[in-house]
Design a protein around this motif. Structure first.
Motif, short mmCIF file in Angstrom:
data_model
loop_
_atom_site.label_atom_id
_atom_site.label_comp_id
_atom_site.label_asym_id
_atom_site.label_seq_id
_atom_site.Cartn_x
_atom_site.Cartn_y
_atom_site.Cartn_z
N MET A 111 0.70 -1.17 -0.01
CA MET A 111 -0.02 0.01 -0.08
C MET A 111 0.80 1.33 0.13
O MET A 111 0.60 2.31 -0.72
CB MET A 111 -1.12 -0.15 1.24
N SER A 112 1.83 1.30 0.75
CA SER A 112 3.00 2.48 0.98
C SER A 112 3.35 2.73 -0.46
O SER A 112 3.62 3.85 -0.89
CB SER A 112 3.86 2.21 1.94
N ILE A 113 3.76 1.63 -1.44
CA ILE A 113 4.53 1.84 -2.67
C ILE A 113 3.38 2.29 -3.67
O ILE A 113 3.71 3.31 -4.53
CB ILE A 113 4.95 0.49 -2.97
N LEU A 114 2.18 1.85 -3.62
CA LEU A 114 1.35 2.40 -4.56
C LEU A 114 0.78 3.71 -4.13
O LEU A 114 0.53 4.74 -5.04
CB LEU A 114 -0.08 1.59 -4.27
N HIS A 115 0.77 4.21 -2.83
CA HIS A 115 0.48 5.71 -2.68
C HIS A 115 1.79 6.37 -3.14
O HIS A 115 1.53 7.69 -3.79
CB HIS A 115 0.36 5.79 -0.96
N ALA A 116 2.95 5.73 -3.07
CA ALA A 116 4.01 6.82 -3.25
C ALA A 116 4.44 6.73 -4.42
O ALA A 116 4.85 7.91 -5.05
CB ALA A 116 5.19 6.19 -2.70
#
Length: 345
Positions: A111-116
Motif C-alpha cells: 500500500m505504501s508503494i502504491l501511494h508513493a
C-alpha cells in the motif's frame, strides 16, 4: 507440479532473487536449515507455518525500504496468493495468527508503494484488504494497523475528522488490550503520528502539536528506531522528528520546518526511502520560502537516497512543476531533473 512443489520452488526463487543464502533465510525465519533445504528440494511439504515464517524475511517491506519498488510489486501476487490461500487451511489459532501476520507483512508495504507512486485507487483496495485481514485476525495490533492504513486515503481525500475518529477508536482498543508491551506502545505512537498528520491537514496546530508530543514521549521511553519492522510502522525518535517537520510544513510554517530539519540528526543506516521522503518534504518548505535552489537540491538529495520513490512521487512532480513555472529563463539542473522524472515541459 503439485502445490507444495510450486511453493518450495518459489521460496527458492525469491530467496535467490534477494541474494540470500539458505543459511541466512533459515536463521531469519527461525527454522532449521535442513527443513528449508528439503522444502526447496520438494521433498518436504511447505506447511502454512513455514510459509508464514519465510514470508517475513522475503517480504515486500525489505524491498520497499531499499527503494526497489518495481521489484517489490512484481512479487506481490505470488506471495499474497500463497499466504491468503494458506489461511483457509489453518487448524490452530497460533497458525492463523502467524499467517495473518505474514499477509499483513506483504500488504502494508504494498500500500505504501502504491501511494508513493500515485496509484491511490489501488492503494485504497489494498487498505480494504488489510481491514479484512485485521477483522479475521482479531488482534488489537491488527486493529491499529488497519486504522493507520485506512486513514492514508483520508489524508488524500480531505476527510480528516473521520480519520481522527478512526484513530481514536483504534487507540481505545489498544489502550484496553490485556498487555501494554513495547510493541503496543509503538503502534500507539504510530497512530499519534498519523493523527498529527490529519490534524495538520485540518489546520489544527494545537492538535498536531499534542499528538507529536505524545509520540515523542513514547519514542523517548522506548529509545529504539524500528523502521525495519512492518508492525511498528517506522516508529521511533527519528521518524517522530520527521513528522514534526512535515506537520510544520502542512501548517504553512516553513521557517519552523526548516529550523527543525536543520537540527535533526539522521542515524547512519536509516532506511533511504524514509529519509528520501523527508527531503521531498523539505523541498516543499524551501519552495514556499522562495528558496528555489535549495528546493531543487533537496529533491536531488532525495533522488540520491531513493531514486525510484523520488521519480514517481506526487510531491516531486508538484515541486518541480512549480519550480519550472517560476523560472522564466533556462535552468539546466532543473531542466535535467524535469526530464529525469518525465514531466515534460
Amino acid at each position: 507440479m503439485n502445490d507444495e512443489e510450486a511453493i518450495g520452488r518459489r521460496i527458492a526463487h525469491f530467496r535467490k532473487a534477494r541474494g540470500m543464502t539458505q543459511v541466512a533465510l533459515a536463521q531469519q525465519a527461525s527454522i532449521s536449515l535442513s527443513l528449508l533445504r528439503k522444502v526447496e528440494q520438494e521433498s518436504r511439504e511447505a506447511t502454512p507455518v513455514l510459509i508464514a515464517a519465510v514470508a517475513k524475511p522475503l517480504a515486500i517491506a525489505h524491498l520497499r525500504q531499499a527503494d526497489r519498488n518495481a521489484q517489490a510489486l512484481a512479487r506481490v501476487p505470488a506471495l499474497l496468493l500463497e499466504t491468503t490461500a494458506a489461511i483457509h487451511t489453518m487448524s490452530t489459532a497460533a497458525e492463523r495468527e502467524q499467517l495473518f501476520d505474514a499477509v499483513a507483512t506483504v500488504l502494508h508495504p504494498t500500500m505504501s508503494i502504491l501511494h508513493a507512486t500515485g496509484y491511490d485507487d489501488l492503494a485504497t483496495i489494498v487498505a480494504d484488504r488489510i481491514a479484512w485481514t485485521a477483522a479475521q485476525w482479531g488482534n488489537p495490533l491488527a486493529v491499529g494497523l488497519a486504522a493507520h492504513t485506512r486513514t492514508s486515503s483520508m489524508l488524500r481525500h480531505g476527510t480528516y475528522d473521520v480519520g481522527l475518529r478512526l484513530i481514536d477508536s483504534a487507540r481505545a482498543v489498544l489502550d484496553s488490550a490485556p498487555t501494554r508491551d513495547d510493541t503496543t506502545l509503538r503502534m500507539i505512537g504510530s497512530l499519534h503520528l498519523r493523527a498529527a498528520d490529519l490534524s495538520a491537514r485540518a489546520g489544527s496546530a494545537a492538535g498536531a502539536s499534542a499528538h507529536i508530543s505524545e509520540a515523542r514521549d513514547i519514542a523517548e521511553y522506548l529509545r529504539v528506531e524500528t523502521d525495519h519492522l512492518w508492525r511498528n510502522l517506522a516508529f521511533g525518535p527519528t521518524n517522530t522528528a520527521f513528522h514534526d517537520v512535515a506537520t510544520a510544513i502542512e501548517l504553512g510554517d516553513g521557517p519552523r520546518a526548516l529550523t527543525l530539519a536543520r537540527d535533526l540528526r539522521i542515524p547512519d543506516g536509516f532506511p533511504p526511502t524514509r529519509t528520501g521522503h523527508h527531503f521531498m518534504d523539505i523541498a516543499r518548505a524551501y519552495l514556499w520560502q522562495g528558496r528555489h535552489e535549495q528546493a531543487l537540491a533537496s529533491l536531488q538529495r532525495a533522488r540520491e537516497l531513493a531514486p525510484q520513490q523520488t521519480r514517481h512521487h506526487p510531491t516531486t512532480r508538484e515541486v518541480v512543476r512549480m519550480l519550472v513555472r517560476a523560472h522564466r529563463h533556462t535552468n539546466k539542473p532543473l531542466a535535467r531533473f524535469n526530464a529525469w522524472i518525465g514531466a515534460g515541459g
